[in-house]
Design a protein around this motif. Structure first.
Motif, mmCIF file in Angstrom:
data_model
loop_
_atom_site.group_PDB
_atom_site.id
_atom_site.type_symbol
_atom_site.label_atom_id
_atom_site.label_comp_id
_atom_site.label_asym_id
_atom_site.label_seq_id
_atom_site.Cartn_x
_atom_site.Cartn_y
_atom_site.Cartn_z
ATOM 1 N N THR A 105 -54.213 23.657 9.323
ATOM 2 C CA THR A 105 -53.468 24.815 9.821
ATOM 3 C C THR A 105 -53.690 24.949 11.326
ATOM 4 O O THR A 105 -54.835 24.909 11.807
ATOM 5 C CB THR A 105 -53.923 26.101 9.111
ATOM 6 N N GLU A 106 -52.596 25.123 12.072
ATOM 7 C CA GLU A 106 -52.650 25.220 13.541
ATOM 8 C C GLU A 106 -51.834 26.429 13.992
ATOM 9 O O GLU A 106 -50.950 26.923 13.266
ATOM 10 C CB GLU A 106 -52.073 23.956 14.187
ATOM 11 N N ILE A 107 -52.114 26.906 15.232
ATOM 12 C CA ILE A 107 -51.371 28.008 15.848
ATOM 13 C C ILE A 107 -50.881 27.541 17.209
ATOM 14 O O ILE A 107 -51.637 26.931 17.977
ATOM 15 C CB ILE A 107 -52.253 29.259 16.027
ATOM 16 N N ALA A 108 -49.629 27.827 17.513
ATOM 17 C CA ALA A 108 -49.071 27.550 18.840
ATOM 18 C C ALA A 108 -48.423 28.837 19.350
ATOM 19 O O ALA A 108 -47.556 29.401 18.678
ATOM 20 C CB ALA A 108 -48.049 26.418 18.784
ATOM 21 N N VAL A 109 -48.856 29.294 20.538
ATOM 22 C CA VAL A 109 -48.366 30.554 21.114
ATOM 23 C C VAL A 109 -47.717 30.263 22.462
ATOM 24 O O VAL A 109 -48.357 29.669 23.343
ATOM 25 C CB VAL A 109 -49.513 31.570 21.293
ATOM 26 N N PRO A 110 -46.448 30.634 22.663
ATOM 27 C CA PRO A 110 -45.793 30.368 23.948
ATOM 28 C C PRO A 110 -46.292 31.305 25.052
ATOM 29 O O PRO A 110 -46.608 32.468 24.795
ATOM 30 C CB PRO A 110 -44.318 30.621 23.645
ATOM 31 N N ILE A 111 -46.365 30.787 26.279
ATOM 32 C CA ILE A 111 -46.678 31.590 27.469
ATOM 33 C C ILE A 111 -45.413 31.620 28.313
ATOM 34 O O ILE A 111 -44.997 30.580 28.851
ATOM 35 C CB ILE A 111 -47.845 30.989 28.266
ATOM 36 N N TYR A 117 -40.855 29.153 30.977
ATOM 37 C CA TYR A 117 -41.873 28.680 30.031
ATOM 38 C C TYR A 117 -43.029 28.074 30.830
ATOM 39 O O TYR A 117 -42.898 27.030 31.470
ATOM 40 C CB TYR A 117 -41.280 27.648 29.083
ATOM 41 N N ILE A 118 -44.197 28.736 30.782
ATOM 42 C CA ILE A 118 -45.344 28.318 31.579
ATOM 43 C C ILE A 118 -46.191 27.287 30.837
ATOM 44 O O ILE A 118 -46.621 26.288 31.400
ATOM 45 C CB ILE A 118 -46.227 29.536 31.944
ATOM 46 N N GLY A 119 -46.439 27.555 29.532
ATOM 47 C CA GLY A 119 -47.285 26.642 28.770
ATOM 48 C C GLY A 119 -47.426 27.117 27.335
ATOM 49 O O GLY A 119 -46.734 28.041 26.886
ATOM 50 N N THR A 120 -48.365 26.493 26.618
ATOM 51 C CA THR A 120 -48.570 26.801 25.201
ATOM 52 C C THR A 120 -50.061 26.911 24.913
ATOM 53 O O THR A 120 -50.849 26.070 25.379
ATOM 54 C CB THR A 120 -47.982 25.700 24.310
ATOM 55 N N LEU A 121 -50.440 27.941 24.146
ATOM 56 C CA LEU A 121 -51.807 28.082 23.656
ATOM 57 C C LEU A 121 -51.900 27.445 22.264
ATOM 58 O O LEU A 121 -51.107 27.777 21.377
ATOM 59 C CB LEU A 121 -52.197 29.555 23.561
ATOM 60 N N PHE A 122 -52.838 26.538 22.069
ATOM 61 C CA PHE A 122 -53.036 25.888 20.780
ATOM 62 C C PHE A 122 -54.407 26.262 20.210
ATOM 63 O O PHE A 122 -55.397 26.336 20.947
ATOM 64 C CB PHE A 122 -52.963 24.365 20.921
ATOM 65 N N CYS A 123 -54.450 26.497 18.909
ATOM 66 C CA CYS A 123 -55.702 26.812 18.233
ATOM 67 C C CYS A 123 -55.566 26.370 16.778
ATOM 68 O O CYS A 123 -54.463 26.390 16.215
ATOM 69 C CB CYS A 123 -55.998 28.309 18.321
ATOM 70 N N GLY A 124 -56.682 25.982 16.152
ATOM 71 C CA GLY A 124 -56.553 25.603 14.740
ATOM 72 C C GLY A 124 -57.618 24.659 14.261
ATOM 73 O O GLY A 124 -58.800 24.898 14.460
ATOM 74 N N GLN A 125 -57.160 23.561 13.609
ATOM 75 C CA GLN A 125 -58.039 22.561 13.005
ATOM 76 C C GLN A 125 -58.853 23.165 11.867
ATOM 77 O O GLN A 125 -60.058 22.942 11.741
ATOM 78 C CB GLN A 125 -58.958 21.928 14.059
ATOM 79 N N VAL A 126 -58.180 23.964 11.023
ATOM 80 C CA VAL A 126 -58.847 24.610 9.879
ATOM 81 C C VAL A 126 -57.982 24.446 8.623
ATOM 82 O O VAL A 126 -56.816 24.038 8.701
ATOM 83 C CB VAL A 126 -59.080 26.117 10.146
ATOM 84 N N LEU A 127 -58.572 24.798 7.491
ATOM 85 C CA LEU A 127 -57.855 24.869 6.208
ATOM 86 C C LEU A 127 -57.798 26.322 5.750
ATOM 87 O O LEU A 127 -58.746 27.085 5.966
ATOM 88 C CB LEU A 127 -58.566 24.031 5.142
ATOM 89 N N CYS A 128 -56.695 26.702 5.103
ATOM 90 C CA CYS A 128 -56.595 28.051 4.535
ATOM 91 C C CYS A 128 -56.991 28.065 3.053
ATOM 92 O O CYS A 128 -57.231 29.138 2.489
ATOM 93 C CB CYS A 128 -55.174 28.594 4.711
ATOM 94 N N ASP A 129 -57.026 26.912 2.437
ATOM 95 C CA ASP A 129 -57.470 26.786 1.045
ATOM 96 C C ASP A 129 -58.682 25.865 1.003
ATOM 97 O O ASP A 129 -58.753 24.894 1.775
ATOM 98 C CB ASP A 129 -56.355 26.219 0.171
ATOM 99 N N PRO A 130 -59.621 26.120 0.111
ATOM 100 C CA PRO A 130 -60.807 25.263 0.020
ATOM 101 C C PRO A 130 -60.428 23.814 -0.245
ATOM 102 O O PRO A 130 -59.411 23.530 -0.910
ATOM 103 C CB PRO A 130 -61.584 25.865 -1.153
ATOM 104 N N PRO A 131 -61.208 22.868 0.251
ATOM 105 C CA PRO A 131 -60.926 21.446 0.002
ATOM 106 C C PRO A 131 -60.942 21.140 -1.489
ATOM 107 O O PRO A 131 -61.715 21.725 -2.260
ATOM 108 C CB PRO A 131 -62.072 20.725 0.726
ATOM 109 N N SER A 132 -60.086 20.209 -1.873
ATOM 110 C CA SER A 132 -59.999 19.824 -3.292
ATOM 111 C C SER A 132 -59.600 18.363 -3.381
ATOM 112 O O SER A 132 -59.108 17.767 -2.399
ATOM 113 C CB SER A 132 -58.968 20.680 -4.025
#
Length: 597
Positions: A105-111, A117-132
Motif C-alpha cells: 500500500t502506497e500514498i501519493a499526494v500532489p503539491i 504542479y510542483i511535485g509529489t509526496l510519496f509514503c508507504g511500503q506497508v500492508l493493510c492486511d496481515p501477511p498470508s
C-alpha cells in the motif's frame, strides 16, 4: 531543506508509515532553484538532527530492497508504480492511495501551487492486511516478470513487512495533504519574493552601469548627478580604484554558443550578488570596458603591490565564480588613485596587468615604459611573438595608450598626433603578424576595420579604444597559430571536474559527459588527456574525488556515508576501499586522526 528534514524525522518517529519522499516535478521550479530531484527520510536520517530525535534508521523494508535489487533495478520496478501514481495525481489533482506493482500500500499526494504542479509526496511500503500464504502467492505472480528476484529472499522479506490499518493510512494521507498545502503556500510566497528581487536587481544593474560610465568617461562631472548616484548605491565615499574581471572568452570556450551564454550570464550574476547595496564596492558590466568593480580602498600607499583589501576582494570574486560557474576567471587590479577622476587610468592599468601576467590576480607593479618610436616598439613585439611570450607582447602593445597620454598630451588639439601614431603601430604590427603566418585576408580585415574606427574617432579615448581592440586581435591571431588545442582541452576538463565536485549537487563526471561538454569524441578526449596529463581521465577523477572527500571528512557533522554520496560513490564500502588505496588509511581513521594517514 532543514524544515523538510525535521518534518520527515517527526513522521518517522510518530507515524507507523516511516518513509516519506518528495519527488520534485521534472522541469518544475524546484529544479530551477537547484533542489535535488528526490529528498526524503533517508536524507534526513543522514543529517545531524537525527541524533537528537533518536529516529528509526530502518525506514525501508527489506521486501522493497529485494524487489528493486537494492536500488539497481529501481527504474524497472518501483519507479514504474511511482510514475503511474504521479500521473494520476497530475490528472486528478487529488491524493492517490494505491497498491503498487508488488502488492504494498502506497500514498501519493500532489503539491500544487497556483495551478502549477510542483511535485509529489510519496509514503508507504506497508500492508493493510496481515501477511498470508495466499498473499505471498499473489505477490509472487505480480512480480514474476522481474526475473532477477530471488524468490526465497522475497518470501522471507514478505513476512516482515509492516502492517498498518486502513484508518492509519487515511490519517497519514491527511497529514501529508496538510504538509503539501503548506509547501504550496510557501512556494507562492517565495515566487512573489523572487519576482520583486528580479525587479530590484534590474534597476540596480542599470544604476550601476550609469555610475560606471560616469566614472570612466567623466560624463557626470563633479556635480549633483554623480553624488546622487553614489548615495543611491549606498556608497559613503567615492571609489578610488578599479578591478577588471576577465572572464573566459567565447573563442576559448569549447562548448556551444548557448552554453557559453549561460555560463557567462551566471558568472555575471555571481559577481553582482557579491556586492549588495551599502557595500564598499560596485560591480558593473560595460560592453566595451568589461566587468569592472569600483571600490574605495583606504590604503595610504601601494609599496609596489596591491593592498590587502584589493587582493581580498579579487580573491573573493575568483573563488565565488569558480565555485558556482563553469567559467575561468582572472582579476586585474588597477592602481590606487587620489580621487575618482583617475579611475579611467586605474581601469587601463588593470587591463594592462591582465595582459602582462598569467596569474589569477594580476597587478601592474611598474610604471609604463617611456614613449618610443613605432618601429622600435614593433620590433620588440615581434621578438615576444616569435618566442611565444604572448603576455609580454600584449602588455607592450596595451601600455601605449597610457604612455601616449603622457607623451603626446591629453588635449583635444593633439587628436591628429594620436591617430597618426596608433595607425603607424597597427600597420607595422599587422605586417609582423602576416610575416609570422596569419592569413592576409584576416590581416586586411582587421587593419581596415581598425583604421576606419581610428579615423572616425572624435575623441582621444575613442582612438585608444579602437587601437586596443585591434592590438588584442593581432596577438590572438598569432597565438592561435601556436596554441595547443590539446592542452586547452585538458585544462578545461580539469576545471569542469573541480567545479562539479564542489557544486552543492555533484554533476556527472563520466568521460563521455565531459567529452560531450567539450565538443570532442570520448575516444579523442581519452587519448588527449592521457598524453597531456600522464594518467587516464578515470584515474584523475578518482584522485580528485578522494582529495575532495578528505576535506569533507574533516567536518564533524559529516559521516562516511554522507561523504561517499557527496563525492559520487554509489556505495560506502566501495568508497572506503578506494579511499584506503589512495590515501593509505580507511576514511573512518582519517576522520579521527588525519595527521597519521
Amino acid at each position: 531543506m532543514d524544515f523538510f528534514r525535521l518534518f520527515f524525522l517527526l513522521m518517522n518517529k510518530s507515524c507507523p508509515m516511516k518513509q516519506v519522499d518528495v519527488v520534485w516535478a521534472q522541469g518544475g521550479p524546484a529544479g530551477e532553484l537547484g533542489f535535488r530531484s528526490i529528498v526524503g527520510t533517508v536524507d534526513a536520517l543522514n543529517s545531524p538532527y537525527s541524533r537528537f530525535l533518536r529516529c528509526d534508521a530502518d525506514v525501508g523494508t527489506q521486501f522493497c530492497k529485494v524487489v528493486n535489487d537494492y536500488g539497481r533495478r529501481e527504474a524497472d520496478s518501483c519507479a514504474v508504480s511511482d510514475r503511474e501514481a504521479e500521473n494520476r495525481c497530475r490528472q486528478t489533482r487529488k491524493t492517490q492511495i494505491y497498491r503498487c506493482h508488488a502488492g504494498l500500500t502506497e500514498i501519493a499526494v500532489p503539491i500544487i501551487a497556483a495551478e502549477e504542479y510542483i511535485g509529489t509526496l510519496f509514503c508507504g511500503q506497508v500492508l493493510c492486511d496481515p501477511p498470508s500464504a495466499e498473499g505471498l502467492v499473489q505477490i509472487q505472480k505480480d512480480v514474476a516478470r522481474l526475473g532477477y528476484i530471488d524468490q526465497q529472499q522475497l518470501a522471507e522479506a514478505y513476512w516482515k513487512i509492516p502492517v498498518v490499518s486502513e484508518e492509519e493510512v487515511e490519517n497519514t494521507a491527511r497529514i501529508l495533504e496538510a504538509f503539501a498545502a503548506f509547501l504550496a503556500t510557501s512556494w507562492m510566497r517565495l515566487a512573489e519574493v523572487v519576482r520583486e528581487q528580479h525587479h530590484e536587481m534590474r534597476e540596480l544593474q542599470l544604476l550601476r552601469k550609469e555610475f560606471a560610465h560616469a566614472l570612466l568617461e567623466g560624463s557626470a562631472g563633479d556635480g549633483p548627478v554623480l553624488s546622487d548616484l553614489r548615495k543611491r548605491l549606498g556608497l559613503r565615499e567615492m571609489p578610488n580604484r578599479v578591478l577588471v574581471v576577465r572572464l573566459e572568452s567565447e573563442s576559448e570556450w569549447f562548448g556551444s554558443r548557448s552554453s557559453f551564454d549561460v555560463a557567462f550570464t551566471a558568472a555575471l550574476q555571481v559577481i553582482e550578488e557579491l556586492f549588495d547595496l551599502g557595500t564598499a564596492a560596485v560591480p558593473a558590466y560595460l560592453r566595451k570596458k568589461g566587468v569592472c568593480v569600483f571600490l574605495h580602498d583606504r590604503s595610504l600607499r601601494e609599496n609596489g603591490h596591491p593592498s590587502a583589501y584589493a587582493y581580498s576582494v579579487a580573491r573573493q570574486i575568483i573563488d565565488s565564480v569558480s565555485r558556482r560557474c563553469d567559467m575561468a576567471v582572472r582579476v586585474g587590479i588597477g592602481g590606487l588613485k587620489a580621487d575618482w577622476q583617475g579611475l579611467a587610468e586605474s581601469h587601463q592599468e588593470a587591463c594592462i596587468a591582465l595582459t602582462e601576467s598569467t596569474e589569477a590576480i594580476a597587478a601592474l607593479h611598474h610604471a609604463p615604459a617611456e614613449f618610443v618610436d613605432a618601429s622600435s616598439l614593433v620590433e620588440q613585439v615581434r621578438t615576444h611573438l616569435e618566442e611565444r611570450r604572448f603576455g609580454q607582447a600584449r602588455a607592450l602593445l596595451q601600455s601605449l595608450p597610457l604612455t601616449a597620454h603622457r607623451s603626446l598630451g591629453e588635449h583635444r588639439a593633439n587628436l591628429v598626433r594620436h591617430r597618426q601614431f596608433f595607425l603607424a603601430v597597427l600597420n607595422l604590427a599587422c605586417l609582423t603578424a602576416r610575416d609570422l603566418g596569419v592569413e592576409r585576408p584576416t590581416i586586411e580585415e582587421m587593419l581596415n576595420g581598425a583604421t576606419r574606427r581610428i579615423l572616425e574617432g572624435a575623441a582621444i579615448a575613442t582612438v585608444h579604444e579602437a587601437y586596443s581592440q585591434a592590438a588584442d586581435m593581432i596577438v590572438n591571431e598569432v597565438r592561435n597559430l601556436y596554441s595547443s588545442r590539446q592542452k586547452k582541452i585538458v585544462e578545461r576538463a580539469c576545471r569542469i571536474v573541480d567545479q562539479r565536485l564542489s557544486a552543492p549537487l555533484p554533476g556527472k563526471l563520466s568521460q563521455r559527459d565531459i567529452a560531450r561538454s567539450l565538443g570532442v569524441s570520448p575516444s579523442h578526449f581519452s587519448r588527449v588527456f592521457k598524453a597531456e596529463a600522464g594518467i587516464t581521465f578515470e584515474r584523475y577523477v578518482m584522485v580528485r574525488r578522494v582529495e575532495f572527500a578528505k576535506r569533507l571528512l574533516l567536518d564533524p557533522l559529516n559521516n562516511v556515508s554522507q561523504v561517499a554520496e557527496r563525492c559520487g560513490f554509489s556505495e560506502p564500502a566501495y568508497f572506503a576501499r578506494v579511499f584506503h588505496k589512495l590515501a593509505g588509511c580507511p576514511p573512518s581513521r582519517y576522520m579521527r586522526d588525519p595527521m597519521q594517514c
